[in-house]
Design a protein around this motif. Structure first.
Motif, mmCIF file in Angstrom:
data_model
loop_
_atom_site.group_PDB
_atom_site.id
_atom_site.type_symbol
_atom_site.label_atom_id
_atom_site.label_comp_id
_atom_site.label_asym_id
_atom_site.label_seq_id
_atom_site.Cartn_x
_atom_site.Cartn_y
_atom_site.Cartn_z
ATOM 1 N N GLN A 71 3.147 -71.974 -23.236
ATOM 2 C CA GLN A 71 2.676 -72.975 -24.434
ATOM 3 C C GLN A 71 0.886 -72.295 -24.209
ATOM 4 O O GLN A 71 0.071 -71.597 -23.275
ATOM 5 N N VAL A 72 1.139 -71.498 -26.234
ATOM 6 C CA VAL A 72 0.495 -70.804 -26.414
ATOM 7 C C VAL A 72 -0.718 -71.287 -26.377
ATOM 8 O O VAL A 72 -0.580 -72.801 -27.737
ATOM 9 N N GLU A 73 -1.988 -70.892 -27.459
ATOM 10 C CA GLU A 73 -3.396 -71.160 -28.141
ATOM 11 C C GLU A 73 -2.734 -71.529 -29.584
ATOM 12 O O GLU A 73 -3.674 -73.001 -29.792
ATOM 13 N N ASP A 74 -2.059 -71.565 -30.033
ATOM 14 C CA ASP A 74 -1.500 -71.175 -31.786
ATOM 15 C C ASP A 74 -0.441 -70.501 -32.068
ATOM 16 O O ASP A 74 0.250 -69.683 -31.474
ATOM 17 N N HIS A 121 -3.860 -56.890 -36.239
ATOM 18 C CA HIS A 121 -4.620 -56.529 -36.315
ATOM 19 C C HIS A 121 -5.725 -58.329 -35.305
ATOM 20 O O HIS A 121 -5.185 -59.764 -35.743
ATOM 21 N N GLY A 122 -6.391 -58.028 -34.321
ATOM 22 C CA GLY A 122 -6.535 -59.339 -33.640
ATOM 23 C C GLY A 122 -5.519 -59.644 -32.513
ATOM 24 O O GLY A 122 -5.695 -61.039 -32.046
ATOM 25 N N SER A 138 -1.954 -61.754 -27.048
ATOM 26 C CA SER A 138 -1.053 -62.042 -26.918
ATOM 27 C C SER A 138 0.614 -61.386 -27.292
ATOM 28 O O SER A 138 1.217 -61.071 -26.129
ATOM 29 N N VAL A 139 0.012 -60.231 -27.519
ATOM 30 C CA VAL A 139 1.151 -58.937 -26.930
ATOM 31 C C VAL A 139 1.596 -58.888 -26.270
ATOM 32 O O VAL A 139 2.453 -58.063 -24.725
ATOM 33 N N ALA A 140 0.212 -58.100 -25.082
ATOM 34 C CA ALA A 140 0.403 -57.921 -23.590
ATOM 35 C C ALA A 140 0.574 -58.881 -23.431
ATOM 36 O O ALA A 140 0.919 -58.889 -21.841
ATOM 37 N N THR A 141 0.203 -59.797 -22.879
ATOM 38 C CA THR A 141 1.060 -60.985 -22.333
ATOM 39 C C THR A 141 1.632 -61.431 -21.849
ATOM 40 O O THR A 141 2.830 -61.675 -21.406
ATOM 41 N N GLY A 142 3.144 -61.325 -23.546
ATOM 42 C CA GLY A 142 3.899 -61.535 -23.222
ATOM 43 C C GLY A 142 4.720 -59.966 -22.447
ATOM 44 O O GLY A 142 5.875 -60.762 -22.095
ATOM 45 N N ALA A 143 4.757 -58.885 -22.800
ATOM 46 C CA ALA A 143 4.756 -57.657 -22.460
ATOM 47 C C ALA A 143 4.620 -58.365 -20.594
ATOM 48 O O ALA A 143 6.008 -57.898 -20.017
ATOM 49 N N GLY A 191 -9.811 -66.086 -31.010
ATOM 50 C CA GLY A 191 -9.070 -66.830 -30.470
ATOM 51 C C GLY A 191 -7.836 -66.975 -29.485
ATOM 52 O O GLY A 191 -7.933 -66.914 -28.354
ATOM 53 N N GLN A 192 -7.631 -65.360 -29.290
ATOM 54 C CA GLN A 192 -5.875 -64.353 -28.455
ATOM 55 C C GLN A 192 -7.507 -64.098 -27.105
ATOM 56 O O GLN A 192 -7.104 -64.368 -26.340
ATOM 57 N N PHE A 193 -8.657 -63.670 -27.694
ATOM 58 C CA PHE A 193 -9.331 -62.852 -26.506
ATOM 59 C C PHE A 193 -9.585 -64.003 -25.162
ATOM 60 O O PHE A 193 -9.728 -63.607 -24.390
ATOM 61 N N VAL A 194 -9.909 -65.108 -25.812
ATOM 62 C CA VAL A 194 -10.573 -66.030 -24.629
ATOM 63 C C VAL A 194 -9.113 -67.165 -24.260
ATOM 64 O O VAL A 194 -9.703 -66.720 -22.961
#
Lengths: 592, 350
Positions: A244-247, B86-87, B91-96, B120-123
């Protein structure tokens, strides 16, 4: 027309509409009957009005139909709103202590239950529901043991006293009905068949598991949340990484990251969440990393009507992201197809390294359908396309991730494979992935890469079949629909034939690429064409026109949040054939 | 093997412990401005991975968009690279990494890519403690769009055009510590010794390493009135500790003063040796680390060094209790549930 029996149960949210619905569904499916169920509800936790319809019968049930045979109103509101759905031979079972009956249609049996005389339910707020279930099954001609076993199962996680209490309440209702009410003329039949009962969301999740999905990401959003729930509940067992992801921006880019590393990755959302995913669609296309996104449409725009259905996202899907890129969009036709479509679309997105969209809607996502387990192929072909998985002898030409090929498909290697190091980028790039946005503008390279990617469109088109025309040739009317309206259009055509109007229908499943020429060929000799869709502007009609210049003789559209019922289409066809209008917008008679 | 060479051999090029030369870690030629801090950071990354002997093909370089995000092209060409949008690199790194937990990852971001569009993704990345190195090449301005302030620009700092920044800076280190990153520090692209030691320790750590590296933009933010210029940093850099690193393949018995130096054993057996330069410094105490950063803001100091390190917290892949084999390389017959599991699943829908 094959026989069917429809039960409607309604009450305020929190009054326990779901449990009787589950119990009826279990009893029907264990008798080897088909069923189709749909729950009308609102976006609140308590209160409001919830109305569940379960329609059953020995043949496939394509929609929840036009009328009810049994109504169980749990409150006055339900009695007032829904009594008119009962037709001759039907019955209304209600708690006579609390609910005043309305005036039913001729031939409808009112069945008041003197609940306080039948049992002490002062400490069981859903006791009246169990009494009603017992009474209903007696009237349907179902033996009590079938109900008892389902009740035991339904309450298996509760203590024995709860099970005993419910069984005895059901018994009291059953016996009271046997003595006081007239049984239905049509006793519920029994067949040897055994069906699984699935929601579209569960079916899509299971289709994903069958397709070998190893990564699923989502942000909770109605009506797509059911996919996440199924995935989360089965993650460990099915060895699927579920996040479950943030957005939804993170949802889609996380899926892209996982797909980049080599797994099949999927995510699901609704229109508002998909709006945030547009950026990711472009990334998937430009980086040539296949992903599958499910959009469970609900009534928009913006937050819209979160618990109501619509086919209003087509143009958002067509235009998602900027620039031109190859993509696949398909709309499942029913809940069984929700399962089947997922492995099919993954094979295409993998082969052509592009994003794929499954355009579902609330009607299918949250509806439930009996499905013959034999229809669910858990070992469908998995075609990952041109993928390099080993470096073999180690001798090969220098690897170019975005090699220009005739098909437009460049063999893919996943990170970690020595000798196949590469750069993946959202910037326009050369064959080796190096950014060309950094160089002086190289028009030739840009054009070559653009054409390479877009060449995939022809390959995709050759991989998906054109739609089919069902029903008799030379019909008086040809109905055209896409996705979830398949079931209701099918029944409307049967009803039209019974009324002396021959009708056939064309249902589109693969929306992009669209086999426009084939569609136009099929419709060339049609006498009267009508496009049926669940949105305001005729999104599919506009799309078909833009692709083929085809304009139908008329349109039937509904955008009030509720799905079509067969009679809505039948009446609209009649008025259009009589030349009264070219655009029908059926009125949903009941506010739910 | 012959021990006596027949002809004199030319001197062998220097190699690391896996037999690779520094050349094997180099990247393409930079297209950034001459003197850009980012180029120095790329150099330090190249050296750190070479010195630590990391197989380059086991590394995924990740980035977003911006000058900083271009820089993975300028180091380690033998690694896999993903220039995302951009930004969205977190999430891309998390998935990979979830799809293939056996890969290593280094992500390069900038202050715009992290502290504005990607906040948002950083935190959420920091919360996960995903095992990767996340570097912010921080210059306080947007370079590719010609010099607008970013959210890490200090209040009161001045653009070349004379515009004064009227909003406080986001302290990405304080955020990372609060959110759960387990190795957090700040450095300066011009501080070769400190940055090298921090990068090597980052490679030895398992969990999210967040390094905010002040990296002056020579074109748009290196003037009088900037707080991210070379001149300002040379005058205001306040190391909280002298960062030393002893790798697991070096002699660990190097003497150090136990009263003044914090020794942290990292996941691969290497040691981080932090000689205190600031009296309140304790890199194992989250609250004190935060306090130190907050006080520095009040005093208008730019603290550098390793602020926080926690080697106890499980990283994301451990926490998720994943199957041993990477999901990305499961054999075709293992990618879908077994017959038994399917039978169980179908029974639920009977």
């Amino acid at each position: 027309m094959s026989q069917s029996f429809a039960v409607g149960i309604g009450g305020a949210a929190g009054q326990g509409v779901a449990t009787p619905g589950d119990i009826f569904a279990k009893i029907f499916s264990r008798r080897g009957l088909h069923l189709n169920a749909y729950n009308a509800y609102q976006s609140i936790i308590r209160g409001g009005h919830t109305f569940l319809t379960v329609r059953t019968g020995p043949q496939k049930i394509s929609n929840t139909g036009d009328h009810l045979d049994l109504l169980i109103p749990l409150n006055q509101d339900t009695m007032d709103r829904h009594l008119r759905l009962l037709t001759a031979g039907g019955a209304c079972l209600y708690n006579a202590d609390l609910i005043q009956p309305g005036a039913p249609a001729a031939g409808v049996q009112l069945c008041p239950m003197p609940v306080s005389n039948m049992a002490d339910i002062t400490r069981n707020k859903v006791g009246q529901n169990t009494l009603a279930i017992g009474a209903a099954l007696s009237m349907m001609g179902v033996g009590f043991p079938a109900l008892e076993s389902v009740l035991v199962e339904q309450f298996r996680k509760k203590e024995q006293a709860v099970i005993d209490e419910n069984v005895s309440l059901a018994r009291a209702g059953y016996d009271y009905a046997t003595q006081n009410f007239k049984p239905f003329a049509w006793a519920l039949p029994m067949t040897e068949a055994r069906y699984a009962v699935l929601s579209g969301n569960a079916a899509m999740a299971m289709g994903g598991a069958a397709a070998g999905v190893k990564f699923y990401s989502a942000y909770p959003m109605s009506p797509a949340t059911g996919v996440l729930h199924w995935m989360a509940a089965h993650a460990r067992k099915a060895e699927i990484m579920v996040r479950q992801v943030e957005d939804e921006i993170g949802v889609v880019t996380m899926a892209i990251g996982a797909a980049h590393a080599g797994v099949r990755a999927m995510c699901a959302t609704s229109g508002g969440g998909f709006a945030l995913m547009s950026e990711g669609m472009g990334l998937s296309a430009q980086a040539e990393i296949p992903i599958v996104v499910i959009d469970c449409q609900r009534a928009g725009p913006s937050t819209g009507v979160p618990t109501k259905t619509e086919q209003g996202d087509l143009w958002q899907m067509l235009g998602a992201g900027f620039g031109d890129y190859p993509k696949v969009i398909a709309a499942p036709l029913d809940i069984a197809d929700c399962f089947k479509l997922i492995p099919e679309i993954f094979n295409i997105t993998d082969r052509f390294q592009c994003p794929g969209i499954v355009l579902c809607d609330l009607l299918l996502s949250e509806g439930r359908l009996s499905v013959d387990p034999k229809e669910l192929d858990f070992a469908p072909v998995i075609d990952r396309g041109e993928m390099i998985t080993s470096n073999g002898s180690g001798d090969h030409e220098p690897y170019k991730r975005y090699k220009i090929t005739e098909s437009g498909v460049s063999p893919r290697a996943i990170p970690g494979l020595p000798g196949y190091t590469h750069v993946v980028s959202s910037d326009e790039h050369d064959e080796d992935g190096v950014l060309i946005s950094d160089e002086y503008t190289n028009a030739g390279k840009r054009r070559a890469m653009m054409e390479k990617r877009m060449r995939k469109v022809d390959g995709i088109a050759a991989s998906v079949p054109p739609p089919e025309l069902y029903g008799p040739a030379n019909a008086d009317v040809t109905l055209i629909g896409w996705g979830s309206t398949y079931g209701v259009i099918e029944e409307a055509c049967e009803l039209l034939r019974e009324a002396g109007i021959s009708a056939n229908y064309l249902i589109v499943r693969w929306l992009v690429p669209l086999h426009g020429d084939a569609i136009v060929d099929m419709l060339r000799d049609a006498r009267h064409t009508i496009i049926v869709e669940n949105n305001f502007s005729g999104q599919f009609a506009r799309y078909l026109r833009s692709e083929t210049s085809f304009v139908p003789d008329g349109n039937i559209r509904k955008y009030d949040g509720e799905p079509f019922a067969p009679h809505h289409i039948v009446e609209a066809v009649k008025e259009q054939l009589a030349g009264k209008t070219k655009l029908s917008v059926p009125v949903h008679e009941i506010m739910v | 093997m012959s021990t006596t060479p027949v002809t004199p051999q030319p001197p062998q090029p220097k190699t690391n412990r896996i037999g690779l030369q520094i050349l094997d870690y180099r990247g393409g030629k930079t297209t950034l401005c001459a003197g850009c801090g980012h180029n120095a950071i790329s150099e330090r990354i190249t050296e750190a991975f070479y010195e630590m002997g990391v197989q380059p093909e086991r590394v995924m370089k990740m980035s977003g968009i911006g000058c900083s995000s271009k820089s993975p092209a300028y180091f380690m060409s033998r690694s896999f690279s993903f220039n995302s949008v951009h930004g969205r690199m977190p999430s891309v790194a998390t998935g990979a990494l979830l799809a293939n937990k056996t890969m290593r990852s280094i992500g390069i971001s900038g202050d715009g890519d992290t502290a504005s569009i990607g906040m948002g993704q950083f935190v959420h990345l920091m919360r996960r403690n995903l095992p990767m190195i996340y570097i912010i090449e921080d210059n306080g301005v947007y370079g590719l769009t010609k010099g607008q302030f970013s959210a890490t620009a200090d209040i009161g700092s001045k653009l070349k055009s004379g515009v004064i920044n009227d909003l406080p800076a986001i302290d990405t280190c304080a955020l990372a510590i609060q959110m759960g990153a387990t190795f957090v520090g700040r450095s300066f692209s011009g501080d070769k010794k400190q940055l090298s030691a921090m990068l090597k320790a980052a490679i030895a750590h398992k969990g999210t390493v967040m390094l905010d590296v002040i990296s002056p933009c020579v074109t748009f933010n290196d003037h009088e009135g900037s707080t991210k210029s070379y001149k300002f940093m040379q005058g205001h850099e306040e190391p909280v500790a002298e960062v030393g690193f002893v790798s697991n393949f070096e002699d660990i018995a190097v003497e150090y003063d136990h009263d003044t130096t914090v020794d942290v054993q990292l996941h691969d057996g290497s040691h981080l040796r932090l000689r205190k330069l600031h009296e309140d410094y304790d890199p194992t105490d989250k609250a004190r680390a935060m306090n130190l950063l907050m006080e520095a803001h009040a005093n208008e100091e730019v603290l550098t060094g390793v602020f926080y390190v926690n080697t106890q917290k499980p990283d994301f892949t451990e926490m998720l209790n994943m199957v041993d084999e990477p999901l990305a390389t499961l054999s075709p017959e293992r990618v879908r549930p077994s017959r038994e599991v399917l039978a169980e699943i179908m029974a639920e829908h009977g």
